[in-house]
Each structure stands twice: as structure tokens, then as C-alpha cells.
Design a protein around this motif. Structure first.
Motif, PDB file in Angstrom:
ATOM      1  N   SER A   1       3.427  -6.703  -1.485  1.00 56.00           N
ATOM      2  CA  SER A   1       3.080  -7.507   0.093  1.00 56.00           C
ATOM      3  C   SER A   1       2.494  -6.405   1.015  1.00 56.00           C
ATOM      4  O   SER A   1       1.206  -6.428   1.109  1.00 56.00           O
ATOM      5  CB  SER A   1       4.612  -7.821   0.567  1.00 56.00           C
ATOM      6  N   TRP A   2       2.547  -5.363   0.942  1.00 46.56           N
ATOM      7  CA  TRP A   2       2.441  -4.171   1.505  1.00 46.56           C
ATOM      8  C   TRP A   2       0.949  -3.377   0.996  1.00 46.56           C
ATOM      9  O   TRP A   2      -0.251  -2.932   1.459  1.00 46.56           O
ATOM     10  CB  TRP A   2       3.101  -3.609   2.290  1.00 46.56           C
TER      11      TRP A   2
ATOM     12  N   ASP B   1      -1.913  -3.201  11.643  1.00 49.38           N
ATOM     13  CA  ASP B   1      -3.406  -2.698  10.151  1.00 49.38           C
ATOM     14  C   ASP B   1      -2.992  -1.881   9.256  1.00 49.38           C
ATOM     15  O   ASP B   1      -2.738  -1.066   9.733  1.00 49.38           O
ATOM     16  CB  ASP B   1      -4.765  -2.614  10.489  1.00 49.38           C
TER      17      ASP B   1
ATOM     18  N   ARG C   1      -4.014  -0.876   6.039  1.00 49.40           N
ATOM     19  CA  ARG C   1      -5.383  -0.200   5.298  1.00 49.40           C
ATOM     20  C   ARG C   1      -5.481   1.181   5.653  1.00 49.40           C
ATOM     21  O   ARG C   1      -5.732   2.162   6.466  1.00 49.40           O
ATOM     22  CB  ARG C   1      -6.444  -0.811   5.530  1.00 49.40           C
TER      23      ARG C   1
ATOM     24  N   ASP D   1       3.050 -12.291  -1.114  1.00 46.89           N
ATOM     25  CA  ASP D   1       3.051 -11.904   0.407  1.00 46.89           C
ATOM     26  C   ASP D   1       4.265 -12.494   0.331  1.00 46.89           C
ATOM     27  O   ASP D   1       4.545 -13.751   0.665  1.00 46.89           O
ATOM     28  CB  ASP D   1       2.000 -12.865   1.063  1.00 46.89           C
TER      29      ASP D   1
ATOM     30  N   THR E   1       3.865  -8.242   9.461  1.00 42.40           N
ATOM     31  CA  THR E   1       3.041  -7.685   9.983  1.00 42.40           C
ATOM     32  C   THR E   1       2.515  -8.205  11.029  1.00 42.40           C
ATOM     33  O   THR E   1       1.652  -7.170  11.550  1.00 42.40           O
ATOM     34  CB  THR E   1       2.092  -8.700   9.099  1.00 42.40           C
TER      35      THR E   1
ATOM     36  N   ASP F   1       6.334 -13.112   9.458  1.00 48.54           N
ATOM     37  CA  ASP F   1       4.300 -13.303  10.503  1.00 48.54           C
ATOM     38  C   ASP F   1       5.023 -12.537  11.790  1.00 48.54           C
ATOM     39  O   ASP F   1       4.114 -11.603  12.121  1.00 48.54           O
ATOM     40  CB  ASP F   1       4.870 -14.005  11.229  1.00 48.54           C
TER      41      ASP F   1
ATOM     42  N   VAL G   1      -0.368  -5.232  -0.913  1.00 48.26           N
ATOM     43  CA  VAL G   1      -1.950  -5.869  -0.763  1.00 48.26           C
ATOM     44  C   VAL G   1      -2.267  -6.242   0.421  1.00 48.26           C
ATOM     45  O   VAL G   1      -4.014  -6.346   0.100  1.00 48.26           O
ATOM     46  CB  VAL G   1      -1.528  -7.883  -1.477  1.00 48.26           C
ATOM     47  N   ARG G   2      -2.286  -5.198   1.232  1.00 49.77           N
ATOM     48  CA  ARG G   2      -2.201  -5.991   2.286  1.00 49.77           C
ATOM     49  C   ARG G   2      -3.516  -4.277   2.763  1.00 49.77           C
ATOM     50  O   ARG G   2      -4.189  -3.948   3.724  1.00 49.77           O
ATOM     51  CB  ARG G   2      -1.610  -5.215   3.366  1.00 49.77           C
ATOM     52  N   GLY G   3      -3.541  -2.945   1.904  1.00 50.77           N
ATOM     53  CA  GLY G   3      -4.137  -2.154   1.629  1.00 50.77           C
ATOM     54  C   GLY G   3      -3.657  -0.943   1.587  1.00 50.77           C
ATOM     55  O   GLY G   3      -4.211  -0.157   1.562  1.00 50.77           O
TER      56      GLY G   3
END
Length: 270
Positions: A70-71, A51, A53, A39, A46, A43, A73-75
Motif C-alpha cells: 500500500s505504501w 507524502d 513519494r 490500499d 496516511t 486514514d 502504491v503511494r510512491g
């Protein structure tokens, strides 16, 4: 400067190709920490993107892919694009090592549409230290607009151009011309991630695009700007007058006048 300006892509590519292995081993990028917790996003990034995902995201000028992954990992379904083959090779290796699904493409940002064969995306993401390497921001914005699917958004987070007109020692005196956007030739060994690194390809050509240039280009490409946010902090020691706070956050000393050091823009396609 004339010869260097005409060779901007060649010079800049050689510069970045050489620095990929240096950056992979530099404390600045903390790759061991990233491997333990992938990540590297800020802050406010994001929070402002929201969201992701299931969304298709392309990261332009992705370097070796930390933010891209990193994106993921966030879906997000991610594609990273960069003109440096060593950077893309490193990004693909890192994705495999971490078991993160991602696609990486080697291409000049101006050729991005053809490089992804006309695919469109929900999010085009561009982050710190990208625009200063490009001579034509209107052309860049047109590429972004072509990459976006209907209702898709551009999210841009960049260093604020005003912060580069101030003196290095105190950050309180205007010493450079804000409206002189370049091109500007520079040289010198090392890199922001490791100033002591021994390097050979040190000539670069950069541009300092004003905020109005960037905003007008995005609007001119037909995108609707949802917000422009200016931030009073940055993420590396841009000048000696800054002080380090938590993590990699840098600000002017307490009591000093605050100025914008970074900014972010979200713009949407109709």
C-alpha cells in the motif's frame, strides 16, 4: 512458562508460518478487495506519515505485505521484512501479481540491520500487533535507530496497552494488571482472522509493553518524539463490548466512556 519463554521465537514463528495461508484466504483480510484496490492503510496513518513519494520505507514485521505494498502504491520505495518465510514468499508473489515493485526480506526484526546490509531508510514503519511479539523493546528501538537515515522517522501505530486490561463483556472493569508486561503464554486453535480455522501450532509467547516502556525506549535510542496520539477506535473486535462502525472501525457503544484503543507515534532521527 519458563520453557515456553525460552522458546518464544520458535513457538511464535511456527504459529505465524502456519497462519499465512489461512490469512490469505480469510474474509478478515479481503484479499480480493485488496487486489482490486491495493490500499490497506488506515486514514490516520496516511495523514500522519504524509507524502511518501520517492522515500525509502522499510516495514518491520510486515506479515504478507499488504501494508507494505500500500505504501509502494503511494510512491515509496519499499522493503518488507518478516521472520516467516511463508509470509515473505506470499508477499513477493502478491507484489509480482499486482505489478508493484517491492523488496521482501526474511529475517528476525532484531537482525534487520544486517539483513539489509546496513542500508538506511527515510521511514521505518511498524503497525498493529507487532510489539507484543517482542521481549525487548529497547533493543527494538535501537534497531530502528540504526535503520534510519539522518532526519528519517519512525512511524509506529499500535493497539493501546490499556485497552487489554479491561473485561471482555463490558469494557468497563479493570481485570488485568497493566504493569505486568509478561511474558505471557497462550494457546488455542484458530486465529483472529478465522476463529474456526483448524491449526496445530497454537502455543505463543507475548508481552504487553506499557506505553511508558515504548516511549522511553524510543527516546532512549536517541530519537526525538514529534507526537504521541491516542485514538478511541480500533480495527478488529478486540472485545465483545465493541461495536462495528464504517468499514473495519470498532468503538465502544455511544454514551459509554471512551478510552484509548490504539495509538500512534512519530519520532525522528537527528
Amino acid at each position: 512458562m519458563g520453557d515456553q519463554a525460552g522458546r518464544w521465537r520458535e513457538l511464535n514463528k511456527a504459529y505465524w508460518d502456519e497462519r499465512v495461508p489461512i490469512h490469505l484466504g480469510a474474509a478478515f483480510y479481503d484479499m480480493e478487495g485488496f487486489r482490486a484496490r491495493p490500499d490497506s492503510l488506515k486514514d490516520f496513518e496516511t495523514a500522519e506519515v504524509g507524502d511518501v513519494r520517492g522515500k525509502r520505507l522499510i516495514h518491520l514485521q510486515c506479515h504478507f505485505g499488504r501494508d507494505t505494498l500500500s505504501w509502494a502504491v503511494r510512491g515509496a520505495q519499499v522493503t518488507g521484512l518478516d521472520f516467516s518465510p511463508p509470509a515473505i514468499e506470499a508477499a513477493a508473489r502478491l507484489a509480482t501479481e499486482l505489478g508493484i515493485h517491492a523488496r521482501f526480506v526474511t529475517a528476525d526484526v532484531y537482525d534487520a540491520v544486517s539483513a539489509v546490509e546496513g542500508e538506511t531508510f527515510d521511514i521505518v514503519y511498524v503497525s498493529f500487533g507487532a510489539l507484543n511479539w517482542l521481549p525487548d523493546i529497547s533493543r527494538w528501538a535501537s534497531v530502528v535507530a540504526e535503520l534510519l537515515a539522518p532526519a528519517g522517522c519512525l512511524y509506529l501505530a499500535e493497539f493501546h496497552p490499556f485497552s487489554f486490561v479491561l473485561d471482555d463483556e463490558t469494557g468497563s472493569t479493570v481485570t488485568h494488571d497493566y504493569f505486568n508486561e509478561g511474558p505471557e503464554a497462550s494457546g488455542g486453535a484458530g486465529t483472529y482472522a478465522d476463529e474456526a480455522a483448524v491449526t496445530e501450532d497454537n502455543e505463543t509467547v507475548e508481552w504487553r509493553h506499557s506505553l511508558s516502556t515504548v516511549v522511553s525506549a524510543i527516546a532512549g535510542a536517541g530519537l526525538r518524539i514529534r507526537f504521541l496520539h491516542e485514538h478511541d477506535h480500533t480495527f478488529y473486535l478486540q472485545r465483545r463490548s465493541l461495536e462495528r462502525h464504517d468499514g473495519d472501525v470498532y468503538r465502544h457503544p455511544e454514551g459509554a466512556p471512551r478510552i484509548p484503543l490504539t495509538y500512534s507515534i512519530r519520532a525522528e532521527k537527528a
